[in-house]
Scaffold this active site. Structure first.
Site, mmCIF file in Angstrom:
data_model
loop_
_atom_site.group_PDB
_atom_site.id
_atom_site.type_symbol
_atom_site.label_atom_id
_atom_site.label_comp_id
_atom_site.label_asym_id
_atom_site.label_seq_id
_atom_site.Cartn_x
_atom_site.Cartn_y
_atom_site.Cartn_z
ATOM 1 N N LYS A 1 3.384 -2.890 -7.246
ATOM 2 C CA LYS A 1 4.891 -2.628 -7.789
ATOM 3 C C LYS A 1 5.683 -3.239 -6.682
ATOM 4 O O LYS A 1 6.744 -3.837 -7.001
ATOM 5 C CB LYS A 1 4.843 -1.308 -7.721
ATOM 6 C CG LYS A 1 6.405 -0.836 -8.141
ATOM 7 C CD LYS A 1 6.511 -1.139 -9.625
ATOM 8 C CE LYS A 1 8.129 -0.958 -10.062
ATOM 9 N NZ LYS A 1 8.428 -1.593 -11.313
ATOM 10 N N ASN B 1 0.841 0.281 5.881
ATOM 11 C CA ASN B 1 1.459 -0.527 4.834
ATOM 12 C C ASN B 1 1.967 -1.647 5.459
ATOM 13 O O ASN B 1 2.927 -1.579 6.182
ATOM 14 C CB ASN B 1 2.445 0.216 4.041
ATOM 15 C CG ASN B 1 3.038 -0.626 2.954
ATOM 16 O OD1 ASN B 1 2.392 -1.894 2.533
ATOM 17 N ND2 ASN B 1 4.342 -0.242 2.537
ATOM 18 N N GLY B 2 1.295 -2.937 5.047
ATOM 19 C CA GLY B 2 2.210 -4.016 5.665
ATOM 20 C C GLY B 2 1.056 -5.182 6.366
ATOM 21 O O GLY B 2 0.047 -5.057 5.674
ATOM 22 N N LYS C 1 6.390 -10.662 -18.851
ATOM 23 C CA LYS C 1 5.797 -9.392 -19.161
ATOM 24 C C LYS C 1 4.540 -9.563 -19.849
ATOM 25 O O LYS C 1 3.503 -8.771 -19.654
ATOM 26 C CB LYS C 1 7.023 -8.921 -20.112
ATOM 27 C CG LYS C 1 7.270 -7.492 -20.015
ATOM 28 C CD LYS C 1 8.144 -7.036 -18.841
ATOM 29 C CE LYS C 1 7.758 -7.565 -17.301
ATOM 30 N NZ LYS C 1 8.714 -7.420 -16.519
ATOM 31 N N GLU D 1 11.478 -14.085 -19.071
ATOM 32 C CA GLU D 1 11.117 -12.479 -18.680
ATOM 33 C C GLU D 1 10.038 -12.171 -19.639
ATOM 34 O O GLU D 1 9.270 -11.400 -19.352
ATOM 35 C CB GLU D 1 12.562 -11.598 -18.652
ATOM 36 C CG GLU D 1 12.197 -10.201 -18.932
ATOM 37 C CD GLU D 1 11.419 -9.951 -17.334
ATOM 38 O OE1 GLU D 1 11.129 -10.435 -16.400
ATOM 39 O OE2 GLU D 1 11.185 -8.650 -17.422
ATOM 40 N N GLU E 1 1.774 -10.719 -17.396
ATOM 41 C CA GLU E 1 1.165 -9.785 -16.320
ATOM 42 C C GLU E 1 0.433 -8.574 -16.954
ATOM 43 O O GLU E 1 -0.313 -7.851 -16.387
ATOM 44 C CB GLU E 1 2.353 -9.274 -15.567
ATOM 45 C CG GLU E 1 3.512 -8.660 -16.008
ATOM 46 C CD GLU E 1 4.659 -8.261 -15.074
ATOM 47 O OE1 GLU E 1 4.370 -8.450 -13.810
ATOM 48 O OE2 GLU E 1 5.860 -7.854 -15.622
ATOM 49 N N TRP F 1 -3.338 -1.772 -1.433
ATOM 50 C CA TRP F 1 -3.576 -3.287 -2.298
ATOM 51 C C TRP F 1 -4.154 -3.950 -1.241
ATOM 52 O O TRP F 1 -3.384 -4.397 -0.211
ATOM 53 C CB TRP F 1 -2.073 -3.283 -2.694
ATOM 54 C CG TRP F 1 -2.016 -4.516 -3.570
ATOM 55 C CD1 TRP F 1 -2.394 -4.465 -4.889
ATOM 56 C CD2 TRP F 1 -1.661 -5.791 -3.337
ATOM 57 N NE1 TRP F 1 -2.159 -5.714 -5.352
ATOM 58 C CE2 TRP F 1 -1.697 -6.615 -4.648
ATOM 59 C CE3 TRP F 1 -1.163 -6.410 -1.957
ATOM 60 C CZ2 TRP F 1 -1.292 -7.914 -4.474
ATOM 61 C CZ3 TRP F 1 -1.040 -7.711 -2.078
ATOM 62 C CH2 TRP F 1 -0.964 -8.582 -3.411
ATOM 63 N N HIS G 1 9.658 -32.604 -24.616
ATOM 64 C CA HIS G 1 9.541 -33.340 -23.541
ATOM 65 C C HIS G 1 8.162 -33.060 -22.870
ATOM 66 O O HIS G 1 8.056 -32.943 -21.800
ATOM 67 C CB HIS G 1 10.775 -33.034 -22.621
ATOM 68 C CG HIS G 1 11.841 -33.539 -23.240
ATOM 69 N ND1 HIS G 1 12.141 -34.815 -23.143
ATOM 70 C CD2 HIS G 1 13.147 -32.903 -23.606
ATOM 71 C CE1 HIS G 1 13.545 -35.103 -23.664
ATOM 72 N NE2 HIS G 1 13.985 -33.760 -23.998
ATOM 73 N N CYS H 1 0.735 -1.144 -0.264
ATOM 74 C CA CYS H 1 -0.048 -0.009 -0.190
ATOM 75 C C CYS H 1 0.834 1.240 0.035
ATOM 76 O O CYS H 1 2.025 1.067 0.143
ATOM 77 C CB CYS H 1 -0.807 -0.069 1.318
ATOM 78 S SG CYS H 1 -1.854 -1.604 1.649
ATOM 79 N N ARG I 1 1.530 1.479 -5.878
ATOM 80 C CA ARG I 1 1.715 0.770 -4.868
ATOM 81 C C ARG I 1 0.619 0.113 -4.429
ATOM 82 O O ARG I 1 0.286 -0.996 -3.767
ATOM 83 C CB ARG I 1 2.234 1.573 -3.621
ATOM 84 C CG ARG I 1 3.547 2.016 -3.674
ATOM 85 C CD ARG I 1 3.980 2.687 -2.379
ATOM 86 N NE ARG I 1 4.262 1.602 -1.352
ATOM 87 C CZ ARG I 1 5.414 0.910 -1.170
ATOM 88 N NH1 ARG I 1 6.418 1.409 -1.781
ATOM 89 N NH2 ARG I 1 5.176 0.169 -0.404
HETATM 90 C C1 F6R Z 1 7.411 -8.206 -13.112
HETATM 91 C C2 F6R Z 1 7.744 -7.553 -11.629
HETATM 92 C C3 F6R Z 1 7.893 -8.424 -10.632
HETATM 93 C C4 F6R Z 1 9.055 -7.923 -9.861
HETATM 94 C C5 F6R Z 1 9.051 -8.780 -8.308
HETATM 95 C C6 F6R Z 1 10.328 -8.498 -7.284
HETATM 96 O O1 F6R Z 1 7.409 -7.067 -13.984
HETATM 97 O O2 F6R Z 1 7.980 -6.366 -11.633
HETATM 98 O O3 F6R Z 1 8.029 -9.676 -11.071
HETATM 99 O O4 F6R Z 1 10.131 -8.222 -10.245
HETATM 100 O O5 F6R Z 1 7.889 -8.358 -7.720
HETATM 101 O O6 F6R Z 1 10.195 -7.024 -7.135
HETATM 102 P P1 F6R Z 1 11.737 -6.601 -6.818
HETATM 103 O O7 F6R Z 1 12.499 -6.330 -7.876
HETATM 104 O O8 F6R Z 1 11.189 -5.051 -6.330
HETATM 105 O O9 F6R Z 1 12.060 -7.143 -5.546
#
Ligand code: F6R
Length: 609
Positions: free
Chosen positions: A604, A100-101, A486, A482, A489, A74, A505, A2, A27
């Protein structure tokens, strides 16, 4: 995950809080709320959904006052709803809290408070904090918060206001980010730096359980026993325009375009250019003793973990040292085996990811030495690691990570090359050549971005495909992971990645004419193998996009389409080959009518498990 904010000064608090919350919406955006004290009265407004719904409410239900706190949520405990939105208050509505938490022992505390006659309004864990502060309140807000901290378990950044103490906000953190901005005749609180930059560049980063009492004209700090402590401010160098969209339709597109600069910035400060080029990691305290490790262990989550997978190939290639790469949430629970000569590299954009921090702390308790790669100066990871290598990507606002990823790769490569140089597995001539190759990457990334319409057109033809699989070998496998993340998500397309050799496989069972296959083909020695894999999926009706080098004709007969990136050494290509996939994911998201900056169900910074 949050966002919390606070303001105390001479201005009306409401517009400052709303403005600050908008900068923290990444956030979490399930709901938002503010609490403001004016004319001796605490008033709360909150609304489910984006901040604009809170603004609409405030437009008709105006609240005035120059001290207040705010929150963008969040959801963790209780569905997104008006009642579960923060701030939460005590029964009398005189004390308000944003959080937040997660309060892990909230159920026990709730039962305790209910047995004392407290009637709860929400399903949140946070509400217990408001009632507990009230339970301990005897006219001294700091003391009430200190007593409350003794009873709550979990992670938190909290800001608290109280109608009877309208001259202060009390704020504290434990395992969650909190920054306090020092202005002229006003002070601010936020979960992150961007909302503060409009008001000040001088900030305090409180450590865990350091309690801040924030007045208009000063900030006092106390330890958990209530004894005063001295802290100094840090001057933030970030440019505020860096935290805004700068003309792009979305933060994500802006951040994709910032990669050439971010890569150059991350590289430049680490290169010694006199005589033969070499890598300068002395600034972060990296000396020869680090390269005596028996093993490197890389731990991270999500995209940062994918940077770790690239790192494994890079370390093995350049430094000839065994490398384990682990997902932090797996690592922390699997009773791993430590060697005191292990070196840990912990990668995290935010530096606040709960699982990543837990893995780091485990490694630390096992006696390992820790290098952090993070984008967040002053983050928990940065503060707790032995060495910190910052990615100079600037603030990353879009939830999907792009420039943080490529700059994480740059850091990983620099460390791997320096390991190699110190261990004698690469010569000084080879090192200088690799540095030249790294220095060429920003301009090469620029060339890829100049071709973005090609990817946009490809996305326009394929965004409705129900399945997309990314495949590759070696470094291309890491980038496939990766790329698939992307796409899933932000466009909600079912996408997966697999090592191309694994095709037979199992995964090939899923391939049919509804499938898009993106074959990443930059590992020259394995072109023939990739070509065979492409033929296999073509035979099952798949559409195949190949990402390979300019001038490369190997796939001309097999691919349906080819996107060409500038020719670079196989081992360094990941910083380029991921860019077409980032663009493809972005355009698919937009074509599907989605907001790529705010994918559903994601936030994020994942500061809870
Ligand atoms: C994907 C993404 C997440 C973060 C993951 C780790 O686009 O952003 O998979 O990479 O939540 O976050 P950090 O790097 O902040 O530890």
């Amino acid at each position: 995950m949050c966002g919390i904010v606070g303001y105390i000064g001479d201005e009306e608090a409401t517009p400052v809080l709303i403005n600050a919350l908008k900068k923290l919406e990444y956030r979490g955006y399930d709901s938002a709320g503010i609490a403001v004290i004016g004319d001796g009265k605490l008033s709360v407004r909150k609304a489910k959904g984006a901040i604009k719904f809170l603004e609409q409410r405030i437009a008709t239900e105006i609240i005035r006052g120059s001290v207040g706190i705010g929150h963008t949520r969040w959801a963790t405990h209780g569905e997104p709803s008006d009642v579960n939105s923060h701030p939460h208050t005590d029964v009398a509505g005189k004390i308000a809290v944003v959080h937040n938490g997660i309060i892990e022992n909230h159920a026990k505390l709730r039962a305790f408070l209910e047995s004392h006659g407290v009637a709860f309004r929400s399903q949140t864990d946070t509400e217990v904090v408001a009632h507990l502060i009230d339970f301990h309140y005897n006219g001294d807000l700091l003391q009430a918060v200190l007593e409350t901290l003794k009873r709550i378990e979990g992670s938190y950044a909290l800001s608290v206001v109280c109608e009877s103490s309208p001259d202060r906000i009390v704020a504290v953190r434990k395992d969650a980010p909190l920054v306090i901005g020092v202005g002229k005749g006003e002070n601010l609180i936020a979960s992150d730096v961007p909302p503060l930059l409009e008001y000040t560049r001088d900030v305090y980063y409180p450590n865990d359980l350091e309690v801040a009492v924030v007045y208009r004209d000063r900030v006092e700090f106390y330890d958990a026993d209530g004894d005063p402590i001295e802290k100094t401010t840090t001057h933030v160098e970030w440019d505020i325009s860096a935290a805004e969209k700068g003309g792009y339709e979305h933060f994500m597109l802006k951040e994709i375009h910032e990669q050439p600069k971010a890569l150059a910035d991350t590289l430049r400060a680490r290169i010694k250019t006199y005589a033969t080029k070499s890598i300068n990691l002395e600034e972060i305290g990296f000396d020869a003793s680090w390269a005596e490790a028996n093993r490197v262990v890389i731990t991270a989550c999500g995209t940062a973990w994918h940077a770790g997978v690239v790192g494994k190939y890079a370390f093995e290639r350049f430094a000839r040292i065994p490398v384990d790469v682990d997902i932090a949430s797996e690592y922390r629970y699997r009773n791993p085996i430590f060697d005191p000569k292990d070196i840990f590299i912990i990668i995290s954009q935010s530096g606040e990811t709960a699982d990543t921090l837990a893995a780091m702390r485990m490694a630390r308790s096992g006696g390992a030495r820790i290098i952090a790669i993070t984008n967040a100066v002053g983050s928990t990871l940065a503060r707790e690691a032995d060495l910190v290598m910052y990615t100079w990507a600037g603030p990353e606002i879009a939830v999907a990570s792009t420039k943080a990823f490529t700059t994480q790769l740059m850091c990983v490569y620099l460390i791997a090359l320096q390991f190699g140089a110190l261990r004698g597995t690469i010569s000084s001539e080879d090192l200088a050549r690799h540095i030249d190759e790294l220095e060429a990457l920003p301009a090469q990334a620029e060339k890829i971005l100049a071709e973005k319409e090609t990817i946009q057109r490809f996305a326009a033809r394929n965004f409705n495909k129900s399945k997309a699989f990314f495949m590759g070998r070696l470094f291309d496998y890491a980038i496939s992971l990766e790329s698939a993340l992307k796409l899933k998500e932000i466009s909600y397309t079912h996408s997966e990645a697999f090592a191309a050799g694994e095709l037979k496989h199992g995964p090939i069972a899923l391939v049919d004419e509804t499938t898009l296959i993106v074959a990443i083909c930059t590992q020259r020695e394995l072109f023939d193998k990739m070509d065979s894999n492409i033929k296999e999926v073509k035979a099952r009706g798949a559409t195949v996009l190949v990402i390979t080098y300019e001038g490369e004709t190997h796939f001309d007969k097999t691919a349906d389409e080819i996107f060409r990136i500038p020719a670079a050494p196989d081992a360094l290509t990941p910083m380029l080959s991921v860019i077409p996939s980032q663009l493809y994911a972005y355009y698919c998201s937009v074509l599907r009518g989605l907001d790529p900056d705010k994918p559903r169900n994601l936030a994020k910074s994942v500061t809870v498990e």
